[in-house]
Design a protein around this motif. Structure first.
Motif, mmCIF file in Angstrom:
data_model
loop_
_atom_site.group_PDB
_atom_site.id
_atom_site.type_symbol
_atom_site.label_atom_id
_atom_site.label_comp_id
_atom_site.label_asym_id
_atom_site.label_seq_id
_atom_site.Cartn_x
_atom_site.Cartn_y
_atom_site.Cartn_z
ATOM 1 N N TRP A 102 41.504 7.371 1.088
ATOM 2 C CA TRP A 102 41.646 8.278 2.232
ATOM 3 C C TRP A 102 42.595 7.685 3.261
ATOM 4 C CZ3 TRP A 102 38.959 12.936 2.593
ATOM 5 C CH2 TRP A 102 37.902 13.118 1.692
ATOM 6 N N GLU A 104 44.202 7.445 7.019
ATOM 7 C CA GLU A 104 43.644 7.716 8.368
ATOM 8 C C GLU A 104 44.554 8.649 9.151
ATOM 9 O OE1 GLU A 104 41.401 5.717 10.772
ATOM 10 O OE2 GLU A 104 40.228 5.070 9.049
ATOM 11 N N HIS A 129 34.737 10.541 6.073
ATOM 12 C CA HIS A 129 36.116 10.402 5.556
ATOM 13 C C HIS A 129 36.967 11.596 5.985
ATOM 14 C CE1 HIS A 129 35.772 6.838 3.118
ATOM 15 N NE2 HIS A 129 34.805 7.323 2.384
ATOM 16 N N SER A 133 40.315 11.424 8.297
ATOM 17 C CA SER A 133 41.613 11.646 7.646
ATOM 18 C C SER A 133 42.423 12.757 8.334
ATOM 19 C CB SER A 133 41.430 11.969 6.163
ATOM 20 O OG SER A 133 40.873 13.254 6.014
#
Ligand SMILES: C[S@@+](CC[C@H](N)C(=O)[O-])C[C@H]1O[C@@H](n2cnc3c(N)ncnc32)[C@H](O)[C@@H]1O
Length: 212
Positions: A102, A104, A129, A133
């Motif tokens: 994932w 950021e 997540h 993201s």
């Protein structure tokens, strides 16, 4: 501790996707199609647990730059073929939602359509997540079933703790700005997998842009 509801998710889903045809059809999910106007062509979107590619391929056809992952390699193989048939690029990965790399604050959009394989512990990691993201200003479009779906049984896991209520989604995404959150019923015609009267919930929510 309860045993996992789905002990071999990759094996189970590969077996389902090994059959001919597309389990959920090749048309995009309706909630997604109706809300994809939040993004502009050229923006970057992730399709989570994308299955056989109906959503990611349609998003790429709208001019978006699309990443997609799924735990089931047979699903991803079909999705790659669907993208090739439509002449679009999608950056597909075979990964589970804990193992996906994932990035950021990277996506203008995250799409999570029927990702209710996740029990409460996995779901809280998955939702964290997703939130991280998104870019500030990026938008999540999510659809799932509500507990009332246990009456209809026309798709989704028959396990109450995996299903969504408005309260659960409000709490899970409390740090996002809610654009739309709606519980409703509709007839789904998404392949063999989601078919008939269904108890649904849809969410559109945006990551806040911090102001000084
Ligand atoms: C109900 S299907 C929905 C697929 C797709 N989102 C769609 O709307 O067509 C659920 C998907 O989750 C995937 N899946 C199950 N467990 C997963 C996990 N732990 N990580 C990533 N994908 C998973 C399955 O392979 C399957 O493609």
């Amino acid at each position: 501790m309860n045993p996992p509801a789905f002990p071999d998710p990759a094996g189970t889903w590969n077996q389902r996707f090994a059959a001919d045809g597309f389990l959920f059809g090749t048309e995009p999910n309706v909630w997604l199609r109706e809300h994809a106007g939040v993004w502009q062509p050229g923006q970057r979107v992730l399709s989570v647990a994308d299955g056989e590619g109906r959503n990611s391929v349609w998003l790429a056809q709208q001019g978006l730059v699309v990443d997609a992952f799924d735990i089931a390699e047979l699903g991803v193989a079909k999705a790659r073929r669907l993208a090739a048939e439509h002449g679009v690029n999608v950056d597909f990965s075979v990964a589970d939602c804990d193992g996906f790399a994932w990035p950021e604050s990277a996506y203008d959009g995250v799409v999570a359509i029927f990702v209710q394989f996740a029990d409460p512990a996995l779901r809280s990691r998955l939702f964290a997540h997703i939130r991280r993201s998104l870019k500030p200003g990026g938008t999540l479009v999510l659809q799932g079933y509500t507990p009332r779906q246990l009456v209809y049984r026309t798709g989704g896991p028959p396990i109450e703790s995996h299903l969504y209520t408005e309260a659960l989604l409000r709490e899970s995404f409390a740090d996002l700005e809610f654009v739309e959150l709606r519980e409703y019923e509709a007839e789904l015609t998404e392949g063999r997998g989601h078919r008939g009267r269904s108890a649904l919930i849809g969410l559109v929510a945006r990551r806040r842009v911090e102001t000084a």
